[in-house]
Design a protein around this motif. Structure first.
Motif, PDB file in Angstrom:
ATOM      1  N   GLY A   1      -4.060 -10.894 127.994  1.00 37.88           N
ATOM      2  CA  GLY A   1      -2.795 -10.178 127.980  1.00 37.88           C
ATOM      3  C   GLY A   1      -2.058 -10.151 126.658  1.00 37.88           C
ATOM      4  N   ASN A   2      -2.645 -10.658 125.582  1.00 39.32           N
ATOM      5  CA  ASN A   2      -2.007 -10.606 124.268  1.00 39.32           C
ATOM      6  C   ASN A   2      -2.106  -9.192 123.710  1.00 39.32           C
ATOM      7  OD1 ASN A   2      -1.532 -13.545 123.978  1.00 39.32           O
ATOM      8  ND2 ASN A   2      -3.767 -13.603 124.053  1.00 39.32           N
ATOM      9  N   GLU A   3      -0.969  -8.620 123.345  1.00 40.95           N
ATOM     10  CA  GLU A   3      -0.947  -7.255 122.847  1.00 40.95           C
ATOM     11  C   GLU A   3      -1.528  -7.168 121.440  1.00 40.95           C
ATOM     12  OE1 GLU A   3       1.953  -8.822 123.773  1.00 40.95           O
ATOM     13  OE2 GLU A   3       2.564  -7.814 125.608  1.00 40.95           O
ATOM     14  N   PHE A   4      -2.192  -6.039 121.177  1.00 37.63           N
ATOM     15  CA  PHE A   4      -2.630  -5.698 119.833  1.00 37.63           C
ATOM     16  C   PHE A   4      -2.685  -4.185 119.754  1.00 37.63           C
ATOM     17  CE2 PHE A   4      -6.545  -5.991 122.289  1.00 37.63           C
ATOM     18  CZ  PHE A   4      -7.368  -4.992 121.793  1.00 37.63           C
TER      19      PHE A   4
ATOM     20  N   PHE B   1      -5.055 -18.607 105.074  1.00 36.09           N
ATOM     21  CA  PHE B   1      -4.437 -18.908 106.352  1.00 36.09           C
ATOM     22  C   PHE B   1      -5.395 -18.567 107.484  1.00 36.09           C
ATOM     23  CE2 PHE B   1      -3.554 -14.471 105.739  1.00 36.09           C
ATOM     24  CZ  PHE B   1      -3.619 -13.910 107.006  1.00 36.09           C
ATOM     25  N   GLN B   2      -5.092 -19.080 108.660  1.00 36.83           N
ATOM     26  CA  GLN B   2      -5.820 -18.691 109.857  1.00 36.83           C
ATOM     27  C   GLN B   2      -4.817 -18.193 110.881  1.00 36.83           C
ATOM     28  OE1 GLN B   2      -8.050 -21.988 111.469  1.00 36.83           O
ATOM     29  NE2 GLN B   2      -6.334 -22.802 112.589  1.00 36.83           N
ATOM     30  N   VAL B   3      -5.286 -17.400 111.802  1.00 38.01           N
ATOM     31  CA  VAL B   3      -4.477 -16.920 112.913  1.00 38.01           C
ATOM     32  C   VAL B   3      -4.854 -17.784 114.113  1.00 38.01           C
ATOM     33  CG1 VAL B   3      -4.007 -14.955 114.423  1.00 38.01           C
ATOM     34  CG2 VAL B   3      -4.452 -14.586 111.988  1.00 38.01           C
ATOM     35  N   THR B   4      -3.847 -18.335 114.804  1.00 39.47           N
ATOM     36  CA  THR B   4      -4.104 -19.213 115.944  1.00 39.47           C
ATOM     37  C   THR B   4      -3.558 -18.587 117.213  1.00 39.47           C
ATOM     38  OG1 THR B   4      -4.020 -21.169 114.534  1.00 39.47           O
ATOM     39  CG2 THR B   4      -3.708 -21.520 116.897  1.00 39.47           C
ATOM     40  N   TYR B   5      -4.390 -18.570 118.246  1.00 36.02           N
ATOM     41  CA  TYR B   5      -4.006 -18.081 119.570  1.00 36.02           C
ATOM     42  C   TYR B   5      -3.955 -19.243 120.547  1.00 36.02           C
ATOM     43  CZ  TYR B   5      -4.587 -13.037 118.867  1.00 36.02           C
ATOM     44  OH  TYR B   5      -4.442 -11.737 118.470  1.00 36.02           O
ATOM     45  N   ASP B   6      -2.852 -19.359 121.280  1.00 42.72           N
ATOM     46  CA  ASP B   6      -2.795 -20.241 122.438  1.00 42.72           C
ATOM     47  C   ASP B   6      -3.400 -19.454 123.595  1.00 42.72           C
ATOM     48  OD1 ASP B   6      -1.430 -22.045 120.880  1.00 42.72           O
ATOM     49  OD2 ASP B   6       0.526 -21.669 121.793  1.00 42.72           O
TER      50      ASP B   6
ATOM     51  N   GLY C   1      -0.037   7.562 114.795  1.00 48.59           N
ATOM     52  CA  GLY C   1      -0.590   7.433 116.134  1.00 48.59           C
ATOM     53  C   GLY C   1      -1.371   6.141 116.279  1.00 48.59           C
ATOM     54  N   ILE C   2      -1.175   5.462 117.398  1.00 44.43           N
ATOM     55  CA  ILE C   2      -1.863   4.200 117.686  1.00 44.43           C
ATOM     56  C   ILE C   2      -2.159   4.116 119.186  1.00 44.43           C
ATOM     57  CG2 ILE C   2      -0.787   2.926 115.785  1.00 44.43           C
ATOM     58  CD1 ILE C   2       1.046   1.593 117.913  1.00 44.43           C
ATOM     59  N   ILE C   3      -3.011   3.181 119.555  1.00 43.02           N
ATOM     60  CA  ILE C   3      -3.218   2.833 120.958  1.00 43.02           C
ATOM     61  C   ILE C   3      -2.887   1.351 121.091  1.00 43.02           C
ATOM     62  CG2 ILE C   3      -4.848   2.623 122.867  1.00 43.02           C
ATOM     63  CD1 ILE C   3      -6.341   5.033 121.705  1.00 43.02           C
ATOM     64  N   VAL C   4      -1.957   1.037 121.979  1.00 45.28           N
ATOM     65  CA  VAL C   4      -1.565  -0.344 122.236  1.00 45.28           C
ATOM     66  C   VAL C   4      -2.480  -0.884 123.331  1.00 45.28           C
ATOM     67  CG1 VAL C   4       0.312  -1.890 122.901  1.00 45.28           C
ATOM     68  CG2 VAL C   4       0.828   0.216 121.623  1.00 45.28           C
ATOM     69  N   MET C   5      -3.055  -2.054 123.070  1.00 45.88           N
ATOM     70  CA  MET C   5      -4.011  -2.683 123.977  1.00 45.88           C
ATOM     71  C   MET C   5      -3.556  -4.111 124.288  1.00 45.88           C
ATOM     72  SD  MET C   5      -6.645  -0.361 124.053  1.00 45.88           S
ATOM     73  CE  MET C   5      -8.086  -1.274 124.587  1.00 45.88           C
ATOM     74  N   ALA C   6      -4.225  -4.732 125.255  1.00 57.18           N
ATOM     75  CA  ALA C   6      -4.052  -6.159 125.535  1.00 57.18           C
ATOM     76  C   ALA C   6      -5.439  -6.775 125.635  1.00 57.18           C
ATOM     77  CB  ALA C   6      -3.277  -6.374 126.826  1.00 57.18           C
ATOM     78  N   ASP C   7      -5.590  -7.973 125.077  1.00 55.76           N
ATOM     79  CA  ASP C   7      -6.877  -8.664 125.176  1.00 55.76           C
ATOM     80  C   ASP C   7      -7.044  -9.210 126.595  1.00 55.76           C
ATOM     81  OD1 ASP C   7      -5.619 -11.211 125.375  1.00 55.76           O
ATOM     82  OD2 ASP C   7      -6.021 -11.744 123.301  1.00 55.76           O
ATOM     83  N   PRO C   8      -8.168  -9.856 126.918  1.00 56.27           N
ATOM     84  CA  PRO C   8      -8.391 -10.320 128.291  1.00 56.27           C
ATOM     85  C   PRO C   8      -7.338 -11.273 128.851  1.00 56.27           C
ATOM     86  CG  PRO C   8     -10.472 -10.250 127.138  1.00 56.27           C
ATOM     87  CD  PRO C   8      -9.393  -9.982 126.109  1.00 56.27           C
TER      88      PRO C   8
ATOM     89  N   HIS D   1       1.503  -9.673 116.430  1.00 58.43           N
ATOM     90  CA  HIS D   1       0.273  -9.122 116.988  1.00 58.43           C
ATOM     91  C   HIS D   1      -0.636  -8.629 115.878  1.00 58.43           C
ATOM     92  CE1 HIS D   1       2.642  -5.354 116.642  1.00 58.43           C
ATOM     93  NE2 HIS D   1       1.471  -4.812 116.402  1.00 58.43           N
ATOM     94  N   LEU D   2      -1.898  -8.422 116.223  1.00 56.50           N
ATOM     95  CA  LEU D   2      -2.854  -7.885 115.270  1.00 56.50           C
ATOM     96  C   LEU D   2      -2.879  -6.368 115.378  1.00 56.50           C
ATOM     97  CD1 LEU D   2      -5.943 -10.242 115.708  1.00 56.50           C
ATOM     98  CD2 LEU D   2      -4.010 -10.488 114.152  1.00 56.50           C
ATOM     99  N   ASP D   3      -3.018  -5.697 114.244  1.00 55.57           N
ATOM    100  CA  ASP D   3      -3.332  -4.280 114.197  1.00 55.57           C
ATOM    101  C   ASP D   3      -4.793  -4.198 113.783  1.00 55.57           C
ATOM    102  OD1 ASP D   3      -0.762  -3.489 114.844  1.00 55.57           O
ATOM    103  OD2 ASP D   3      -0.191  -3.018 112.789  1.00 55.57           O
ATOM    104  N   VAL D   4      -5.638  -3.742 114.684  1.00 54.10           N
ATOM    105  CA  VAL D   4      -7.066  -3.620 114.400  1.00 54.10           C
ATOM    106  C   VAL D   4      -7.287  -2.237 113.790  1.00 54.10           C
ATOM    107  CG1 VAL D   4      -9.383  -3.639 115.376  1.00 54.10           C
ATOM    108  CG2 VAL D   4      -7.641  -5.202 116.275  1.00 54.10           C
ATOM    109  N   ARG D   5      -7.682  -2.206 112.543  1.00 51.21           N
ATOM    110  CA  ARG D   5      -7.820  -0.959 111.789  1.00 51.21           C
ATOM    111  C   ARG D   5      -9.091  -0.232 112.212  1.00 51.21           C
ATOM    112  NH1 ARG D   5      -4.485  -0.261 107.507  1.00 51.21           N
ATOM    113  NH2 ARG D   5      -4.762   1.839 108.282  1.00 51.21           N
ATOM    114  N   ALA D   6      -8.994   0.558 113.249  1.00 52.74           N
ATOM    115  CA  ALA D   6     -10.148   1.255 113.816  1.00 52.74           C
ATOM    116  C   ALA D   6     -10.334   2.660 113.256  1.00 52.74           C
ATOM    117  CB  ALA D   6     -10.007   1.317 115.339  1.00 52.74           C
ATOM    118  N   ALA D   7      -9.348   3.182 112.525  1.00 50.87           N
ATOM    119  CA  ALA D   7      -9.453   4.553 112.010  1.00 50.87           C
ATOM    120  C   ALA D   7      -8.840   4.680 110.618  1.00 50.87           C
ATOM    121  CB  ALA D   7      -8.782   5.509 112.988  1.00 50.87           C
ATOM    122  N   PRO D   8      -9.169   3.776 109.693  1.00 53.99           N
ATOM    123  CA  PRO D   8      -8.556   3.874 108.367  1.00 53.99           C
ATOM    124  C   PRO D   8      -8.939   5.178 107.674  1.00 53.99           C
ATOM    125  CG  PRO D   8     -10.353   2.292 108.329  1.00 53.99           C
ATOM    126  CD  PRO D   8     -10.143   2.698 109.768  1.00 53.99           C
TER     127      PRO D   8
END
Length: 144
Positions: A138-141, A5-10, A129-136, A85-92
């Protein structure tokens, strides 16, 4: 059998979103088709008007493990919270303050690329624990 599969962003600016997410995920921009030195040459050869050259873009995992991420231009902007949303695994594998310190380093790196920090959720009995972010755009991840 699992399906690919692919992930698609509008989005409003596929090229900029692709560049951000390529850096965020360690991906690379999808290469142009065989026989073309770059996407501009391919799109021009196919008769795509210059004003539509940034209507779509894609990034791929250089190791071929993760899904392709596709960005398509749409006329409307984001208006409500993402349902997906995506969870970016920055601290596995990290826990406690080591985990949060690693997430902070990644959040700072992504902020320099145009992301925005929305919320820091501290570790507790239920969550690591997580940090919620938004891309440029405004999409949350989440940095997880």
């Amino acid at each position: 059998m699992a399906k690919e599969f692919q992930v698609t962003y509008d989005c409003a600016d596929p090229g900029a979103q692709a560049a951000f997410w390529a850096e965020a995920l360690g991906y690379r921009l999808a290469p142009p088709p065989e026989g073309f030195p770059d996407w501009t040459a391919a799109l021009t050869a196919w008769g795509v008007p210059p004003e539509h050259h940034n209507d779509r873009s894609a990034i791929t995992d250089p190791d071929g493990k993760g899904p392709r991420v596709f960005f398509q231009k749409v006329p409307e902007g984001k208006t409500v919270k993402n349902r997906l949303h995506l969870d970016v695994r920055a601290a596995p594998g990290l826990t406690g303050q080591d985990r949060m310190a690693a997430l902070e380093v990644e959040a700072t790196r992504l902020e320099a690329l145009g992301a925005k920090r929305l919320q820091r959720l501290e570790p507790n009995d239920m969550d690591e624990g997580i940090i919620v972010m938004a891309d440029p755009e405004g999409n949350e991840f989440c940095l997880d």
